[in-house]
Structure formats: structure tokens, C-alpha cells
Design a protein around this motif. Structure first.
Motif, PDB file in Angstrom:
ATOM      1  N   LEU A   1      11.197  -1.832  -5.635  1.00  0.00           N
ATOM      2  CA  LEU A   1      10.885  -0.504  -6.163  1.00  0.00           C
ATOM      3  C   LEU A   1      10.612  -0.559  -7.666  1.00  0.00           C
ATOM      4  O   LEU A   1       9.698   0.111  -8.172  1.00  0.00           O
ATOM      5  N   ILE A   2      11.411  -1.360  -8.400  1.00  0.00           N
ATOM      6  CA  ILE A   2      11.227  -1.447  -9.855  1.00  0.00           C
ATOM      7  C   ILE A   2       9.872  -2.052 -10.186  1.00  0.00           C
ATOM      8  O   ILE A   2       9.182  -1.637 -11.130  1.00  0.00           O
ATOM      9  N   SER A   3       9.463  -3.058  -9.400  1.00  0.00           N
ATOM     10  CA  SER A   3       8.187  -3.728  -9.672  1.00  0.00           C
ATOM     11  C   SER A   3       6.979  -2.945  -9.164  1.00  0.00           C
ATOM     12  O   SER A   3       5.846  -3.308  -9.470  1.00  0.00           O
ATOM     13  N   ASN A   4       7.213  -1.897  -8.370  1.00  0.00           N
ATOM     14  CA  ASN A   4       6.105  -1.106  -7.840  1.00  0.00           C
ATOM     15  C   ASN A   4       5.563  -0.204  -8.940  1.00  0.00           C
ATOM     16  O   ASN A   4       6.293   0.597  -9.524  1.00  0.00           O
ATOM     17  N   PRO A   5       4.257  -0.308  -9.273  1.00  0.00           N
ATOM     18  CA  PRO A   5       3.720   0.499 -10.387  1.00  0.00           C
ATOM     19  C   PRO A   5       3.664   1.990 -10.092  1.00  0.00           C
ATOM     20  O   PRO A   5       3.620   2.800 -11.019  1.00  0.00           O
ATOM     21  N   SER A   6       3.658   2.364  -8.798  1.00  0.00           N
ATOM     22  CA  SER A   6       3.575   3.783  -8.453  1.00  0.00           C
ATOM     23  C   SER A   6       4.943   4.450  -8.315  1.00  0.00           C
ATOM     24  O   SER A   6       5.016   5.597  -7.868  1.00  0.00           O
ATOM     25  N   PHE A   7       6.001   3.736  -8.678  1.00  0.00           N
ATOM     26  CA  PHE A   7       7.346   4.305  -8.550  1.00  0.00           C
ATOM     27  C   PHE A   7       8.124   4.067  -9.825  1.00  0.00           C
ATOM     28  O   PHE A   7       8.029   2.997 -10.447  1.00  0.00           O
ATOM     29  N   SER A   8       8.870   5.054 -10.218  1.00  0.00           N
ATOM     30  CA  SER A   8       9.759   4.918 -11.376  1.00  0.00           C
ATOM     31  C   SER A   8      11.106   5.532 -11.010  1.00  0.00           C
ATOM     32  O   SER A   8      11.164   6.642 -10.464  1.00  0.00           O
ATOM     33  N   HIS A   9      12.167   4.809 -11.315  1.00  0.00           N
ATOM     34  CA  HIS A   9      13.505   5.267 -10.984  1.00  0.00           C
ATOM     35  C   HIS A   9      13.848   6.534 -11.759  1.00  0.00           C
ATOM     36  O   HIS A   9      13.408   6.730 -12.891  1.00  0.00           O
ATOM     37  N   SER A  10      14.672   7.367 -11.115  1.00  0.00           N
ATOM     38  CA  SER A  10      15.197   8.570 -11.761  1.00  0.00           C
ATOM     39  C   SER A  10      16.706   8.616 -11.547  1.00  0.00           C
ATOM     40  O   SER A  10      17.287   7.761 -10.870  1.00  0.00           O
TER      41      SER A  10
ATOM     42  N   HIS B   1       0.811  -1.213   0.000  1.00  0.00           N
ATOM     43  CA  HIS B   1       0.000   0.000   0.000  1.00  0.00           C
ATOM     44  C   HIS B   1       0.847   1.267   0.000  1.00  0.00           C
ATOM     45  O   HIS B   1       0.302   2.380  -0.022  1.00  0.00           O
ATOM     46  N   ILE B   2       2.154   1.135   0.029  1.00  0.00           N
ATOM     47  CA  ILE B   2       3.052   2.295   0.134  1.00  0.00           C
ATOM     48  C   ILE B   2       3.388   2.811  -1.265  1.00  0.00           C
ATOM     49  O   ILE B   2       3.670   2.037  -2.181  1.00  0.00           O
ATOM     50  N   ASN B   3       3.376   4.137  -1.408  1.00  0.00           N
ATOM     51  CA  ASN B   3       3.832   4.784  -2.640  1.00  0.00           C
ATOM     52  C   ASN B   3       5.217   5.379  -2.380  1.00  0.00           C
ATOM     53  O   ASN B   3       5.338   6.432  -1.742  1.00  0.00           O
ATOM     54  N   PRO B   4       6.274   4.722  -2.816  1.00  0.00           N
ATOM     55  CA  PRO B   4       7.633   5.209  -2.495  1.00  0.00           C
ATOM     56  C   PRO B   4       7.925   6.542  -3.159  1.00  0.00           C
ATOM     57  O   PRO B   4       7.479   6.833  -4.267  1.00  0.00           O
ATOM     58  N   THR B   5       8.719   7.351  -2.459  1.00  0.00           N
ATOM     59  CA  THR B   5       9.190   8.640  -2.957  1.00  0.00           C
ATOM     60  C   THR B   5      10.711   8.677  -2.836  1.00  0.00           C
ATOM     61  O   THR B   5      11.293   7.886  -2.091  1.00  0.00           O
ATOM     62  N   PRO B   6      11.372   9.587  -3.562  1.00  0.00           N
ATOM     63  CA  PRO B   6      12.842   9.671  -3.433  1.00  0.00           C
ATOM     64  C   PRO B   6      13.310   9.933  -2.009  1.00  0.00           C
ATOM     65  O   PRO B   6      14.319   9.366  -1.570  1.00  0.00           O
ATOM     66  N   SER B   7      12.591  10.775  -1.265  1.00  0.00           N
ATOM     67  CA  SER B   7      12.995  11.031   0.123  1.00  0.00           C
ATOM     68  C   SER B   7      12.849   9.783   0.985  1.00  0.00           C
ATOM     69  O   SER B   7      13.678   9.517   1.866  1.00  0.00           O
ATOM     70  N   LEU B   8      11.811   8.982   0.736  1.00  0.00           N
ATOM     71  CA  LEU B   8      11.635   7.733   1.476  1.00  0.00           C
ATOM     72  C   LEU B   8      12.757   6.747   1.155  1.00  0.00           C
ATOM     73  O   LEU B   8      13.280   6.062   2.041  1.00  0.00           O
ATOM     74  N   VAL B   9      13.161   6.676  -0.099  1.00  0.00           N
ATOM     75  CA  VAL B   9      14.254   5.777  -0.492  1.00  0.00           C
ATOM     76  C   VAL B   9      15.549   6.194   0.181  1.00  0.00           C
ATOM     77  O   VAL B   9      16.288   5.362   0.741  1.00  0.00           O
ATOM     78  N   LEU B  10      15.847   7.494   0.169  1.00  0.00           N
ATOM     79  CA  LEU B  10      17.085   7.975   0.781  1.00  0.00           C
ATOM     80  C   LEU B  10      17.089   7.735   2.282  1.00  0.00           C
ATOM     81  O   LEU B  10      18.099   7.294   2.858  1.00  0.00           O
ATOM     82  N   SER B  11      15.976   8.014   2.939  1.00  0.00           N
ATOM     83  CA  SER B  11      15.888   7.806   4.387  1.00  0.00           C
ATOM     84  C   SER B  11      16.057   6.328   4.743  1.00  0.00           C
ATOM     85  O   SER B  11      16.736   5.980   5.711  1.00  0.00           O
ATOM     86  N   THR B  12      15.448   5.452   3.957  1.00  0.00           N
ATOM     87  CA  THR B  12      15.567   4.015   4.232  1.00  0.00           C
ATOM     88  C   THR B  12      17.003   3.536   4.067  1.00  0.00           C
ATOM     89  O   THR B  12      17.515   2.753   4.885  1.00  0.00           O
ATOM     90  N   LEU B  13      17.681   3.995   3.035  1.00  0.00           N
ATOM     91  CA  LEU B  13      19.072   3.579   2.825  1.00  0.00           C
ATOM     92  C   LEU B  13      19.983   4.121   3.922  1.00  0.00           C
ATOM     93  O   LEU B  13      20.913   3.427   4.357  1.00  0.00           O
ATOM     94  N   ASN B  14      19.721   5.342   4.378  1.00  0.00           N
ATOM     95  CA  ASN B  14      20.546   5.902   5.450  1.00  0.00           C
ATOM     96  C   ASN B  14      20.338   5.179   6.769  1.00  0.00           C
ATOM     97  O   ASN B  14      21.257   5.109   7.593  1.00  0.00           O
ATOM     98  N   LEU B  15      19.140   4.645   6.980  1.00  0.00           N
ATOM     99  CA  LEU B  15      18.860   3.915   8.213  1.00  0.00           C
ATOM    100  C   LEU B  15      19.301   2.460   8.156  1.00  0.00           C
ATOM    101  O   LEU B  15      19.207   1.755   9.163  1.00  0.00           O
TER     102      LEU B  15
END
Length: 520
Positions: free
Chosen positions: A133-142, A104-118
Motif C-alpha cells: 500500500l505504501i509503495s502504491n502511487p494511487s494510495f496514501s495512508h491516513s 491495476h487496483i486503486n486501494p481505498t480505505p473500505s477495501l483495506v478494512l474489508s481485506t483485513l477483516n477477511l
């Protein structure tokens, strides 16, 4: 004491009344706990109001809570805990677990960065996170999010995982990803791999090879002292990307960073013969390298060598700039030649140059190191009037305080600390620890305790520590030595008698009157 007991009795009666009349039975335990904590806080407030020292020691709860940093995102914490979980504890792979628990989560760049830092110790489990993240339809890599993963695996020196991340999303990587990848390879001591990455990045990862990307690779290599790899790379690609003056300046600077002045001079001569103009950047790099070698090997020839190079700059038509003066002033200050550095500072206007923040900060540190405290304070004021007051941040003030504490000027360090707070620069834990440790070493415990209470009030997370007192500042106890009457030996007794007899004999001798003159 009776007043305090009456206050607590009234509060307990009020608590029991609320429990019996206003609350349901299932909320009694929760409410009693709440009121007990409230009574404890009120008791502390009441006790602190009766004692001024306790009020000074206890920080205000509202101020400390407002100054605390914000807690990380709970979703990031949940993702991080899932990544850090032991893989043997769950038979499902990390990709499926994230898909089941966080669909149910829609990942964002800030969420990705925070998760990696933790999750610094997650390791290659992060690859499953990237797959989710790649398989999540609501997220696209940049380009930005890819650089986060490249930085993460680069810190761990796991470049095979970096290759896997970039291969899964070909054509999305951009300048940020390229900069992160080259920076991590060079900092890991792999210049050959950085050159190889540039050679195959267009075919393998879809990164564009152009002159800007080549300049970026050359800059990273030269900045870390790998000028030989950078020069060889530029020469091999000269037919495809012809180097410009900026790239040649970077190569000269790379040889200077590596400490090889002869190679830098050789390359500069090749540039001159090839029709390139040697700019101020290359000359400043050569000047800095020359100053470092003179400081290390022959300090007595420092002035002659630097003057010769400056004359050569004038002959080539390259004017001195602020960076030229910064190089000379910095090296003079490192040689403890503060007076010469100040003379050079006052002569900058003759060349149409004006000092910048680097000039001021270097001179302030050098003046404090030379115990010229008044001139250091004047230089701080001069820096503010020149418009560089914003550069006097927490880090700069900490450097000043460290120098002043190192030369045992603790009173002046406290005055600089006061200026720091007047400039609305919030001191941190390291600043308070430095000052408290030096005050305790000087046996000024009352002032150290006042600083500790001040830090607590500001919300700085300082902890009480045991500091050693310098033996020079300890109050020495006066030892009272009891004089015991010793029995005289026979030689001592005979000598005392002889002295006494001599005094008696001389007492009968008529002594001449002073200031008496003959009358003739």
C-alpha cells in the motif's frame, strides 16, 4: 398424478424443441441443465400448490435472496486469499506477488478494512500488504487506515508489528490511531506499555502530546481498572499538563472500577483539599462501588450506607442526576428488590430527574424476572411514550425473551416476540433458536415448527436441531395393572370369616330409629 405426468411431458417436449431449433449445438448441455432446474423448480411449485403444508415449509426464493447479507467485494476476497496463502507455496514475497497481480487496483480505505477483516489468520503477512500500500502511487495512508492496521495487530497482541507499521509512516498517525493503540495495549493487560507509549509517541511516531491525549490515556486506563498507573502518570506529568476536574473524576472512577473504595475516598479528599470540586461523576462512581461491596459482603447495611453517601452529596452541594438513580435502581434490581426499585423510580420527579433508556430497560428486566409480567408490559409502553422506543432494539428484546423463557413463561415470551415484530425489529437466529428450544422443551412441537417455517420465510439461517423435551411435559402412559387373584393364606381366611360372622350377628340387632324423640 396423471395431471402431473402430462405437465412434465409437455415441459420436456418444449425443452427438446428449443434445443433442436433455437440453440447452437455447443449450448445444448447448458440449456438442458437450465431447463431441468427450471422444471424442478416448477415441479416444486406445482407440488407445493397441491399441499398447503409444503407451501408453508418452503421459503420464498425472492424473499430469502433479498434478506441475505451482501457478499464481500471480490477484490477483497482475492487480496485476502493471497494473504492467507502458504508462504512456502510461492518463492516470491507477498509484496512482489501483490505488485504483480494487483498493480491495476486503486486501494481505498473500505477495501483495506474489508481485506483485513477477511484475513484474521494472515499474521505478519499483513506487513507485506502494508508495504504494498505504501509503495502504491494511487494510495496514501491516513489516520483512519493506520488505525485499521493497529487494531488488526492489537487483536493478535503483536505490538512489535504495530510499532513497525507506525514507524514506516511517521507524522501521519492521529487521534484514531492513538485511541486504537492505547485501547489494544490496555485491553491486553499492558498498562505500563500504554504509559510508555504515551511518553515516546511524539518522538517515535509523530503523535502530538497534549492534554486531550493524556485524558484519553487516563480514561482507557481507569476504565479497565488500572487507576494506580493512571494516577502515577498524572502526578508525574502534573508540571507539564496540570490535571483538571474531569481528569480527577476519571481517576476516582478508576479506583471504583478496581473495587478499592478506600483509595477512591482518599483521592476524593485530596481533590477537595486541593481546591477541586468533586462532581456528580465521581460521586456516582463511589456510590456504585459502595453498592457493589454491600451486595457482596453486607447486604443488610445497603440502605444505611447509601443514605449516608447521598446526604454527603447534598452537603457538598452536588445534586442527584439520572445516573445516580440508575446506579441505585440497578443495584436494587440485582438484589431482587424490585418493589424498592419501583418506589425509587416513582420518586425521581421529586428531584427534577427523568428516567432514560437505561432506567426503563433495567426495570423491565427486573419486573419480568420477578414474574410481574403485566407491569413489565406497562413499562415497555411507558418507555415508548417517553420517546425511547428506538432503544427497544433486537438486543433488548432478546434479553426480555431470555428472562421469560428462563422463568418458564413461554406464552408471554411469544406475546413479547409478537410485539418485537410489530415494532419492525427483525428477530435473528439466536432469538428463533431460543424460542424453538423452549417450545420443544414444553413439548409444543407444532408451534416450534411454525416458528421454524416463519424463520425460513424471513430468510433467517436457522438449521433444524434436536431439542430435548422436559420430562415434566411428556405425556405419561397409563400403566394398566392386571389384578391377579391370589390364593388366601390361612390367617387371611380366618380373618375374613370372623368379619363375616360379625356382620351376620350384628344384622339381628334392632337398630334405633333416627330422629325419634320421647313424648314427654
Amino acid at each position: 398424478m396423471p395431471l402431473r405426468r402430462i405437465f412434465l411431458q409437455c415441459l420436456s417436449k418444449q425443452t427438446t424443441y428449443y434445443q433442436q431449433h433455437l440453440l447452437p449445438p455447443n449450448a445444448t448441455s447448458l440449456t438442458s441443465h437450465f431447463h431441468s432446474s427450471q422444471s424442478l423448480s416448477l415441479f416444486r411449485t406445482f407440488a407445493s400448490s397441491s399441499s398447503s403444508s409444503a407451501a408453508a415449509a418452503a421459503p420464498d426464493s425472492t424473499s430469502s435472496s433479498s434478506s441475505k447479507p451482501q457478499d464481500p467485494d471480490p477484490i477483497s476476497l482475492s487480496l485476502s486469499s493471497e494473504l492467507l496463502k502458504n508462504p512456502s507455496s510461492d518463492p516470491l514475497p507477498i509484496f512482489q506477488r501483490l505488485h504483480l497481480n494487483f498493480s491495476h487496483i486503486n486501494p481505498t480505505p473500505s477495501l483495506v478494512l474489508s481485506t483485513l477483516n477477511l484475513s484474521p489468520d494472515a499474521g505478519r503477512t499483513v506487513l507485506g500488504f502494508n508495504h504494498w500500500l505504501i509503495s502504491n502511487p494511487s494510495f496514501s495512508h491516513s489516520d483512519e487506515t493506520l488505525s485499521y492496521f493497529v487494531d488488526y495487530f492489537g487483536r493478535r497482541k503483536d505490538f512489535k508489528a504495530t510499532d513497525e507499521v507506525l514507524t514506516n509512516v511517521v507524522g501521519i498517525a492521529g487521534p484514531k490511531t492513538l485511541e486504537s493503540a492505547i485501547d489494544r495495549l490496555v485491553r491486553a493487560g499492558r498498562p505500563a506499555d500504554a504509559v510508555s507509549f504515551f511518553q515516546r509517541m511524539e518522538s517515535d511516531y509523530g503523535l502530538k502530546r497534549d492534554k486531550e491525549s493524556l485524558r484519553l490515556v487516563v480514561e482507557k486506563l481507569c476504565g479497565n481498572g488500572y487507576a494506580s498507573h493512571a494516577e502515577k502518570m498524572v502526578k508525574n506529568l502534573a508540571n507539564e499538563f496540570f490535571p483538571d476536574e474531569r481528569m480527577c473524576d476519571l481517576l476516582v472512577k478508576g479506583w471504583c472500577v478496581d473495587g478499592k473504595l478506600d483509595e477512591a475516598e482518599r483521592l476524593a479528599q485530596e481533590m477537595y483539599r486541593g481546591g477541586f470540586e468533586i462532581g456528580a461523576t465521581a460521586y456516582n462512581a463511589i456510590l456504585d462501588c459502595l453498592c457493589k461491596l454491600c451486595r457482596k459482603k453486607e447486604p443488610f447495611i445497603f440502605d444505611a450506607e447509601t443514605k449516608q453517601l447521598l446526604f454527603r452529596m447534598e452537603d457538598q452541594g452536588v445534586p442527584r442526576n439520572v445516573e445516580t438513580f440508575n446506579v441505585l435502581i440497578t443495584n436494587l434490581c440485582k438484589m431482587r428488590r424490585t418493589s424498592d426499585a419501583m418506589e425509587l423510580f416513582h420518586s425521581m420527579g421529586e428531584w427534577g430527574c427523568y428516567p432514560d433508556e437505561t432506567t426503563f430497560l433495567v426495570l423491565i428486566r427486573s419486573l419480568y424476572q420477578a414474574a410481574r409480567l403485566g407491569e413489565g408490559d406497562e413499562m415497555i409502553d411507558r418507555m415508548r411514550s417517553a420517546g425511547y422506543g428506538s432503544k427497544l432494539d433486537k438486543r433488548a428484546y432478546y434479553g426480555f425473551l431470555k428472562i421469560l423463557c428462563g422463568i418458564e413463561r413461554i406464552d408471554h415470551a411469544l406475546s413479547v416476540f409478537k410485539k418485537m415484530k410489530e415494532d419492525k425489529c427483525e428477530p435473528g437466529m439466536n432469538t428463533y433458536d431460543l424460542l424453538m428450544g423452549k417450545l420443544c422443551a414444553h413439548n409444543r412441537l407444532d408451534r416450534a415448527n411454525a416458528l421454524f417455517n416463519e424463520a425460513r420465510k424471513r430468510g433467517v439461517l436457522v438449521e433444524p436441531k434436536a431439542f430435548m423435551v422436559n420430562p415434566r411435559y411428556l405425556k405419561k402412559k397409563v400403566r394398566v395393572v392386571k389384578s391377579e387373584k391370589k390364593r388366601e393364606t390361612l390367617p387371611e381366611k380366618m380373618a375374613r370369616k370372623r368379619r363375616r360372622l360379625k356382620q351376620i350377628r350384628l344384622s339381628f340387632v334392632k337398630k334405633p330409629k333416627r330422629m325419634m324423640r320421647r313424648a314427654f
